[in-house]
Write a protein that holds these residues in place. Structure first.
Motif, PDB file in Angstrom:
ATOM      1  N   LEU A   9      67.069  78.821  30.062  1.00 56.29           N
ATOM      2  CA  LEU A   9      66.561  79.480  31.263  1.00 56.29           C
ATOM      3  C   LEU A   9      66.949  80.949  31.286  1.00 56.29           C
ATOM      4  CD1 LEU A   9      67.137  76.784  34.045  1.00 56.29           C
ATOM      5  CD2 LEU A   9      64.963  77.538  33.067  1.00 56.29           C
ATOM      6  N   ARG A  10      68.196  81.227  30.937  1.00 55.06           N
ATOM      7  CA  ARG A  10      68.633  82.628  30.888  1.00 55.06           C
ATOM      8  C   ARG A  10      67.865  83.398  29.826  1.00 55.06           C
ATOM      9  NH1 ARG A  10      73.992  80.479  31.452  1.00 55.06           N
ATOM     10  NH2 ARG A  10      74.283  80.733  29.197  1.00 55.06           N
ATOM     11  N   HIS A  11      67.637  82.752  28.703  1.00 53.54           N
ATOM     12  CA  HIS A  11      66.884  83.404  27.631  1.00 53.54           C
ATOM     13  C   HIS A  11      65.451  83.700  28.073  1.00 53.54           C
ATOM     14  CE1 HIS A  11      65.387  84.365  23.670  1.00 53.54           C
ATOM     15  NE2 HIS A  11      64.469  83.416  23.788  1.00 53.54           N
ATOM     16  N   ALA A  12      64.819  82.745  28.728  1.00 59.38           N
ATOM     17  CA  ALA A  12      63.454  82.960  29.206  1.00 59.38           C
ATOM     18  C   ALA A  12      63.401  84.059  30.255  1.00 59.38           C
ATOM     19  CB  ALA A  12      62.890  81.653  29.776  1.00 59.38           C
ATOM     20  N   LEU A  13      64.393  84.063  31.156  1.00 57.98           N
ATOM     21  CA  LEU A  13      64.445  85.098  32.187  1.00 57.98           C
ATOM     22  C   LEU A  13      64.622  86.475  31.566  1.00 57.98           C
ATOM     23  CD1 LEU A  13      64.642  85.997  35.146  1.00 57.98           C
ATOM     24  CD2 LEU A  13      67.092  85.474  35.046  1.00 57.98           C
ATOM     25  N   ALA A  14      65.522  86.578  30.598  1.00 53.88           N
ATOM     26  CA  ALA A  14      65.761  87.862  29.941  1.00 53.88           C
ATOM     27  C   ALA A  14      64.521  88.343  29.199  1.00 53.88           C
ATOM     28  CB  ALA A  14      66.941  87.745  28.984  1.00 53.88           C
ATOM     29  N   THR A  15      63.827  87.426  28.539  1.00 57.79           N
ATOM     30  CA  THR A  15      62.622  87.795  27.789  1.00 57.79           C
ATOM     31  C   THR A  15      61.548  88.337  28.717  1.00 57.79           C
ATOM     32  OG1 THR A  15      63.107  86.113  26.120  1.00 57.79           O
ATOM     33  CG2 THR A  15      60.855  86.960  26.216  1.00 57.79           C
ATOM     34  N   ARG A  16      61.328  87.657  29.836  1.00 58.64           N
ATOM     35  CA  ARG A  16      60.302  88.106  30.775  1.00 58.64           C
ATOM     36  C   ARG A  16      60.687  89.421  31.444  1.00 58.64           C
ATOM     37  NH1 ARG A  16      58.330  82.509  33.837  1.00 58.64           N
ATOM     38  NH2 ARG A  16      57.599  81.437  31.929  1.00 58.64           N
TER      39      ARG A  16
END
Length: 285
Positions: A9-16
């Protein structure tokens, strides 16, 4: 123990979030907000406009603060997968402090402190303007050299002030009646303002005044100033080298100007991030 889905989730948030903050329109919008904040701050200095448009100016201040809050949240979210890296960038820390302090009740109740914080937001334009950022970095790098220059200049002023006091204290007490007055007189003469009348008056007392003022002007207004210019230019070159990324591993390609091209740099950053993302994904399996 953290939830097993927290990492993805953190990775997806950072990517977006990175996909947003790295766009040109986001940079342009932030720069527009900073300039708009500067305009509103300037309008408030006119009492007539400030009283007539008080509500609109307050509304504009609230909108700018909201915009800067959203910006810093997005920038922080871009480091959600690596939070520590957010605080390694001094500009991120500066932006965060300026925005957080503006929300504190104590700051909002003090008009002077609040205006200083709003004025500090204008400095954030340096983050978005590379040339301005280079100048600020050059100023910071020139501090040690400037300090040495000030020490030499202070010593020169002191020596000539004492000599001027011994030569002209009796004849020209207004300018050389004390060490403080002599220092002030010579400091003003470094700008060459009013040098002619002072020299002519000095010639009435002694012909050595030409040698005294001539050597002082030569050392203070030409030699020392050129030394200061040299310090600033050297610091500016170092700042340009840092901005252009000249300090890189041997064998990496360079552009004609000595640094990576903008598109090439963006491509390398994107490639590095892709490799890191794949590595993190492999470690989670």
């Amino acid at each position: 123990m953290s939830h097993p889905t927290a990492g993805p989730l953190r990775h997806a948030l950072a990517t977006r979030a990175r996909a947003v903050v790295e766009t040109r329109w986001f940079t342009g919008a932030v720069l527009f907000a900073i300039l708009g904040n500067a305009v509103v701050l300037g309008l408030e200095t006119y009492s007539g406009l400030s009283e007539r448009w008080r509500e609109w100016l307050l509304l504009g201040e609230g909108l700018f603060l909201a915009a800067f809050t959203v910006e810093i949240v997005l920038r922080a979210a871009a480091f959600a997968d690596r939070p520590a890296r957010f605080f390694r960038d001094p500009w991120n820390v500066f932006d965060l402090v300026v925005v957080v302090l503006a929300h504190l009740p104590l700051m909002r109740e003090n008009a002077t402190l609040l205006r200083l914080l709003r004025l500090a937001r204008v400095l954030r334009a340096a983050r978005l303007l590379p040339q301005l950022r280079i100048i600020l970095v050059a100023i910071a790098k020139s501090v040690p050299g400037t300090f040495s220059f000030l020490m030499v200049g202070a010593l020169l002023l002191y020596l000539y002030a004492m000599l001027g006091w011994m030569l002209y204290a009796e004849h020209d007490p207004d300018r050389y009646g004390s060490l403080g007055r002599a220092l002030l007189t010579l400091f003003l003469l470094t700008t060459l303002d009013g040098l002619g009348p002072v020299v002519h008056e000095g010639l009435e007392y002694s012909r050595w005044s030409v040698l005294y003022y001539g050597t002082f002007v030569l050392l203070a207004s030409f030699v020392l100033v050129n030394m200061l210019i040299g310090v600033v230019i050297n610091s500016l070159d170092e700042a340009r080298a840092v901005e252009a990324g000249e300090a890189r591993e041997p064998g990496e390609p360079r552009t004609a100007g000595g640094g990576f091209g903008e598109e090439e740099l963006r491509a390398k950053i994107a490639e590095a991030r892709r490799v890191l993302d794949e590595l993190e994904a492999g470690l989670r399996r």
